[in-house]
Design a protein around this motif. Structure first.
Motif, short mmCIF file in Angstrom:
data_model
loop_
_atom_site.label_atom_id
_atom_site.label_comp_id
_atom_site.label_asym_id
_atom_site.label_seq_id
_atom_site.Cartn_x
_atom_site.Cartn_y
_atom_site.Cartn_z
N ILE A 1 -8.81 72.03 -13.93
CA ILE A 1 -8.05 72.32 -12.71
C ILE A 1 -6.74 73.03 -13.04
O ILE A 1 -6.36 73.99 -12.35
N CYS A 2 -6.05 72.60 -14.10
CA CYS A 2 -4.81 73.25 -14.51
C CYS A 2 -5.05 74.70 -14.93
O CYS A 2 -4.25 75.58 -14.64
N ALA A 3 -6.16 74.94 -15.63
CA ALA A 3 -6.48 76.31 -16.05
C ALA A 3 -6.64 77.22 -14.83
O ALA A 3 -6.15 78.35 -14.83
N LEU A 4 -7.29 76.73 -13.79
CA LEU A 4 -7.44 77.51 -12.56
C LEU A 4 -6.11 77.66 -11.82
O LEU A 4 -5.79 78.73 -11.32
N SER A 5 -5.36 76.58 -11.76
CA SER A 5 -4.13 76.58 -10.97
C SER A 5 -2.98 77.27 -11.67
O SER A 5 -2.27 78.08 -11.07
N PHE A 6 -2.77 76.93 -12.95
CA PHE A 6 -1.59 77.38 -13.68
C PHE A 6 -1.88 78.46 -14.71
O PHE A 6 -0.96 79.02 -15.30
N GLY A 7 -3.16 78.70 -15.00
CA GLY A 7 -3.51 79.74 -15.96
C GLY A 7 -3.53 79.27 -17.40
O GLY A 7 -3.74 80.05 -18.31
N HIS A 8 -3.33 77.98 -17.62
CA HIS A 8 -3.37 77.45 -18.98
C HIS A 8 -3.69 75.97 -18.95
O HIS A 8 -3.53 75.31 -17.93
N GLN A 9 -4.15 75.48 -20.09
CA GLN A 9 -4.43 74.07 -20.23
C GLN A 9 -3.30 73.43 -21.03
O GLN A 9 -2.44 74.12 -21.56
N PHE A 10 -3.33 72.12 -21.11
CA PHE A 10 -2.29 71.37 -21.81
C PHE A 10 -2.92 70.57 -22.94
O PHE A 10 -4.02 70.04 -22.79
N PRO A 11 -2.20 70.45 -24.06
CA PRO A 11 -2.70 69.56 -25.13
C PRO A 11 -2.76 68.13 -24.60
O PRO A 11 -1.98 67.74 -23.73
N ARG A 12 -3.71 67.35 -25.12
CA ARG A 12 -3.87 65.97 -24.66
C ARG A 12 -2.59 65.17 -24.79
O ARG A 12 -2.33 64.28 -24.00
#
Length: 167
Positions: A71-82
Protein backbone atom coordinates in the motif's frame (compact mmCIF):
# COMPACT_ATOMS: atom_id res chain seq x y z
CA UNK A 1 -9.44 21.71 3.13
CA UNK A 2 -10.68 18.49 1.59
CA UNK A 3 -12.23 15.73 3.70
CA UNK A 4 -10.95 13.02 1.38
CA UNK A 5 -13.01 10.17 0.01
CA UNK A 6 -13.63 8.57 3.40
CA UNK A 7 -15.30 11.56 5.04
CA UNK A 8 -16.95 13.45 2.20
CA UNK A 9 -20.30 13.13 0.46
CA UNK A 10 -22.23 14.33 -2.59
CA UNK A 11 -20.32 16.10 -5.35
CA UNK A 12 -17.08 16.22 -3.33
CA UNK A 13 -17.24 12.47 -2.77
CA UNK A 14 -17.74 11.85 -6.50
CA UNK A 15 -14.74 14.05 -7.35
CA UNK A 16 -12.53 12.35 -4.75
CA UNK A 17 -13.62 8.91 -5.90
CA UNK A 18 -12.95 9.74 -9.57
CA UNK A 19 -9.45 11.03 -8.80
CA UNK A 20 -8.71 8.00 -6.64
CA UNK A 21 -9.91 5.41 -9.15
CA UNK A 22 -8.13 7.13 -12.04
CA UNK A 23 -4.86 7.29 -10.08
CA UNK A 24 -5.07 3.67 -8.96
CA UNK A 25 -5.79 2.48 -12.52
CA UNK A 26 -2.82 4.43 -13.87
CA UNK A 27 -0.66 2.92 -11.13
CA UNK A 28 -1.60 -0.53 -12.36
CA UNK A 29 -4.25 -1.69 -9.90
CA UNK A 30 -5.93 -4.68 -11.46
CA UNK A 31 -3.10 -5.08 -14.00
CA UNK A 32 0.09 -7.08 -14.14
CA UNK A 33 2.26 -3.98 -13.61
CA UNK A 34 1.56 -4.01 -9.87
CA UNK A 35 2.49 -7.68 -9.53
CA UNK A 36 6.20 -7.00 -8.88
CA UNK A 37 5.37 -5.02 -5.72
CA UNK A 38 3.14 -7.81 -4.46
CA UNK A 39 5.78 -10.40 -5.38
CA UNK A 40 8.42 -8.46 -3.42
CA UNK A 41 6.18 -8.48 -0.35
CA UNK A 42 5.45 -12.17 -0.76
CA UNK A 43 9.16 -12.95 -1.19
CA UNK A 44 9.93 -11.08 2.03
CA UNK A 45 7.29 -13.14 3.84
CA UNK A 46 8.69 -16.39 2.43
CA UNK A 47 12.14 -15.44 3.71
CA UNK A 48 10.79 -14.58 7.17
CA UNK A 49 8.91 -17.90 7.30
CA UNK A 50 12.04 -19.74 6.14
CA UNK A 51 14.08 -18.16 8.94
CA UNK A 52 11.76 -19.67 11.57
CA UNK A 53 12.93 -23.17 10.48
CA UNK A 54 9.47 -24.60 11.07
CA UNK A 55 9.17 -23.30 14.63
CA UNK A 56 5.82 -21.80 15.65
CA UNK A 57 5.63 -18.00 15.60
CA UNK A 58 3.06 -15.23 15.29
CA UNK A 59 3.01 -14.22 11.59
CA UNK A 60 0.67 -11.26 12.07
CA UNK A 61 3.33 -8.53 12.19
CA UNK A 62 5.26 -9.73 9.11
CA UNK A 63 1.99 -10.10 7.17
CA UNK A 64 0.79 -6.64 8.22
CA UNK A 65 4.19 -5.17 7.27
CA UNK A 66 4.11 -6.83 3.85
CA UNK A 67 0.58 -5.68 3.06
CA UNK A 68 1.24 -2.18 4.38
CA UNK A 69 4.39 -1.89 2.29
CA UNK A 70 2.50 -2.72 -0.91
CA UNK A 71 0.00 0.00 0.00
CA UNK A 72 2.87 2.40 0.82
CA UNK A 73 4.51 1.66 -2.54
CA UNK A 74 1.29 2.66 -4.31
CA UNK A 75 0.60 5.64 -2.08
CA UNK A 76 4.06 7.07 -1.40
CA UNK A 77 6.14 5.56 -4.21
CA UNK A 78 8.43 3.61 -1.89
CA UNK A 79 8.45 0.89 0.70
CA UNK A 80 9.92 0.98 4.19
CA UNK A 81 12.43 -1.34 5.85
CA UNK A 82 10.79 -3.59 8.45
CA UNK A 83 12.75 -1.93 11.22
CA UNK A 84 11.96 1.66 10.18
CA UNK A 85 10.80 3.39 13.37
CA UNK A 86 8.30 5.73 11.67
CA UNK A 87 6.82 2.87 9.65
CA UNK A 88 6.34 0.80 12.81
CA UNK A 89 4.65 3.78 14.51
CA UNK A 90 2.33 4.04 11.51
CA UNK A 91 1.48 0.32 11.69
CA UNK A 92 0.82 0.53 15.45
CA UNK A 93 -1.42 3.59 14.93
CA UNK A 94 -3.39 1.80 12.20
CA UNK A 95 -3.85 -1.24 14.44
CA UNK A 96 -5.14 0.99 17.25
CA UNK A 97 -7.69 2.65 14.99
CA UNK A 98 -8.87 -0.66 13.52
CA UNK A 99 -9.36 -2.08 17.04
CA UNK A 100 -11.17 1.09 18.14
CA UNK A 101 -13.52 1.38 15.14
CA UNK A 102 -16.86 -0.25 15.69
CA UNK A 103 -16.47 -0.54 19.46
CA UNK A 104 -18.46 1.02 22.25
CA UNK A 105 -16.20 4.08 22.65
CA UNK A 106 -16.28 4.66 18.89
CA UNK A 107 -20.08 4.78 18.96
CA UNK A 108 -20.00 7.21 21.90
CA UNK A 109 -17.46 9.41 20.10
CA UNK A 110 -19.67 9.55 17.00
CA UNK A 111 -22.83 10.36 18.99
CA UNK A 112 -21.32 12.59 21.69
CA UNK A 113 -18.05 14.06 20.33
CA UNK A 114 -18.03 17.10 22.67
CA UNK A 115 -18.80 15.08 25.78
CA UNK A 116 -16.14 12.48 24.92
CA UNK A 117 -13.45 15.17 24.82
CA UNK A 118 -13.83 15.43 28.61
CA UNK A 119 -13.87 11.69 29.36
CA UNK A 120 -10.97 9.25 29.51
CA UNK A 121 -11.07 6.12 27.39
CA UNK A 122 -9.87 4.28 24.32
CA UNK A 123 -10.99 7.14 22.10
CA UNK A 124 -8.08 9.25 23.38
CA UNK A 125 -5.59 6.64 22.16
CA UNK A 126 -7.44 6.34 18.82
CA UNK A 127 -7.41 10.12 18.32
CA UNK A 128 -3.68 10.22 19.11
CA UNK A 129 -3.16 7.42 16.58
CA UNK A 130 -5.12 9.37 14.00
CA UNK A 131 -2.75 12.28 14.58
CA UNK A 132 0.25 9.98 14.02
CA UNK A 133 -1.22 8.83 10.69
CA UNK A 134 -2.08 12.37 9.61
CA UNK A 135 1.39 13.61 10.51
CA UNK A 136 2.99 10.72 8.58
CA UNK A 137 0.87 11.47 5.49
CA UNK A 138 1.63 15.19 5.69
CA UNK A 139 5.38 14.46 5.80
CA UNK A 140 5.11 12.27 2.72
CA UNK A 141 3.05 14.91 0.89
CA UNK A 142 5.62 17.60 1.73
CA UNK A 143 8.42 15.37 0.40
CA UNK A 144 6.44 14.93 -2.82
CA UNK A 145 5.91 18.66 -3.14
CA UNK A 146 9.60 19.31 -2.56
CA UNK A 147 10.81 16.70 -5.04
CA UNK A 148 7.93 17.06 -7.46
CA UNK A 149 7.59 14.45 -10.18
CA UNK A 150 4.24 15.70 -11.41
CA UNK A 151 5.38 15.65 -15.03
CA UNK A 152 5.61 11.86 -14.60
CA UNK A 153 3.49 10.79 -11.61
CA UNK A 154 4.85 7.68 -9.88
CA UNK A 155 2.41 7.16 -7.04
CA UNK A 156 -0.97 8.11 -5.63
CA UNK A 157 0.27 11.32 -4.00
CA UNK A 158 1.82 12.50 -7.29
CA UNK A 159 -1.46 11.93 -9.14
CA UNK A 160 -3.44 13.66 -6.42
CA UNK A 161 -1.11 16.68 -6.35
CA UNK A 162 -1.33 16.85 -10.14
CA UNK A 163 -5.12 17.06 -9.89
CA UNK A 164 -4.87 19.78 -7.25
CA UNK A 165 -2.56 21.79 -9.53
CA UNK A 166 -5.13 21.53 -12.34
CA UNK A 167 -7.80 23.21 -10.19
Amino acid sequence: MSSGIGFSNGHTWKQQRHISITALRKLGLGKKSIEHQIEDGAQTLVEIFRQTKGQPFDPSLPVINAISNVICALSFGHQFPRDDENFQKLIKALETIVKFTGGFFHALLVVFPRLMSYLPGLHKEALASLEVITSFAKQEIEKHKKYSALHEPQDFIDYYLLQIDKV
